[in-house]
Scaffold this active site. Structure first.
Site, PDB file in Angstrom:
ATOM      1  N   HIS A  67      -3.657  61.196 -30.030  1.00  7.03           N
ATOM      2  CA  HIS A  67      -2.496  60.957 -29.167  1.00  7.03           C
ATOM      3  C   HIS A  67      -1.199  60.995 -29.969  1.00  7.03           C
ATOM      4  O   HIS A  67      -1.219  60.947 -31.193  1.00  7.03           O
ATOM      5  CB  HIS A  67      -2.625  59.648 -28.387  1.00  7.03           C
ATOM      6  N   HIS A  69       2.759  59.271 -30.112  1.00  9.59           N
ATOM      7  CA  HIS A  69       3.734  58.254 -29.712  1.00  9.59           C
ATOM      8  C   HIS A  69       5.114  58.745 -30.117  1.00  9.59           C
ATOM      9  O   HIS A  69       5.292  59.227 -31.234  1.00  9.59           O
ATOM     10  CB  HIS A  69       3.514  56.940 -30.493  1.00  9.59           C
ATOM     11  N   TYR A 131       5.447  48.776 -33.274  1.00  4.99           N
ATOM     12  CA  TYR A 131       4.187  49.077 -32.600  1.00  4.99           C
ATOM     13  C   TYR A 131       3.697  50.481 -32.963  1.00  4.99           C
ATOM     14  O   TYR A 131       2.525  50.682 -33.281  1.00  4.99           O
ATOM     15  CB  TYR A 131       4.361  48.954 -31.087  1.00  4.99           C
ATOM     16  N   GLN A 135       0.273  51.568 -35.261  1.00  2.00           N
ATOM     17  CA  GLN A 135      -0.811  52.425 -34.769  1.00  2.00           C
ATOM     18  C   GLN A 135      -1.440  53.235 -35.912  1.00  2.00           C
ATOM     19  O   GLN A 135      -2.594  53.626 -35.824  1.00  2.00           O
ATOM     20  CB  GLN A 135      -0.305  53.358 -33.675  1.00  2.00           C
TER      21      GLN A 135
END
Length: 138
Positions: A67, A69, A131, A135
């Site tokens: 993924h 971000h 945050y 990750q």
């Protein structure tokens, strides 16, 4: 009028001062862990090179194997965050699948149609950046 948070990044053009940040997450099809082996590096380059054309500014980006971000600052006078993400996903899918043919063999399309988009306002920008950084360690 006084700007309430002088540490928050503000942009301006001739008729508008704005600060519109979004936390964005999107994933490869089937959440496959294909964003590795220089695909992740090239993806960052592609996203950064289209900032001006698509009307966003990357404040933070982290590519994980399954993924992506990002924190984007988007000009509210342009078509918007949904269109910017659609453009990013379309451009990067086409380019990466040409440059890395193994992606064509592993997936029918690079990205899912889904995306997560949240305004960065209920928490500070620093919390969201932390945050994203955290990750990497998971």
């Amino acid at each position: 009028m006084e700007i309430q948070n002088p540490n928050k990044p503000y942009n301006s053009d001739e008729h508008c001062i704005y600060s519109c940040q979004y936390h964005v997450i999107f994933c490869p099809k089937y959440r496959r862990k294909v964003l590795i082996n220089n695909i992740d590096v090239r993806l960052k380059e592609l996203i950064l090179e289209k900032q001006e054309e698509y009307g966003y500014n990357v404040l933070e980006i982290e590519v994980m194997p399954d993924h992506v971000h990002m924190i984007l600052d988007v000009n509210p006078k342009l078509p918007g965050i949904y269109r910017a993400i659609s453009n990013i996903k379309g451009y990067t899918s086409c380019t990466l699948r040409k440059e890395f043919p193994e992606l064509k063999r592993k997936l029918p399309t690079l990205w899912t149609r889904s995306r997560f988009i949240s305004t960065v306002g209920s928490v500070t920008l620093e919390v969201v950046k932390k945050y994203i950084e955290d990750q990497k360690n998971k």
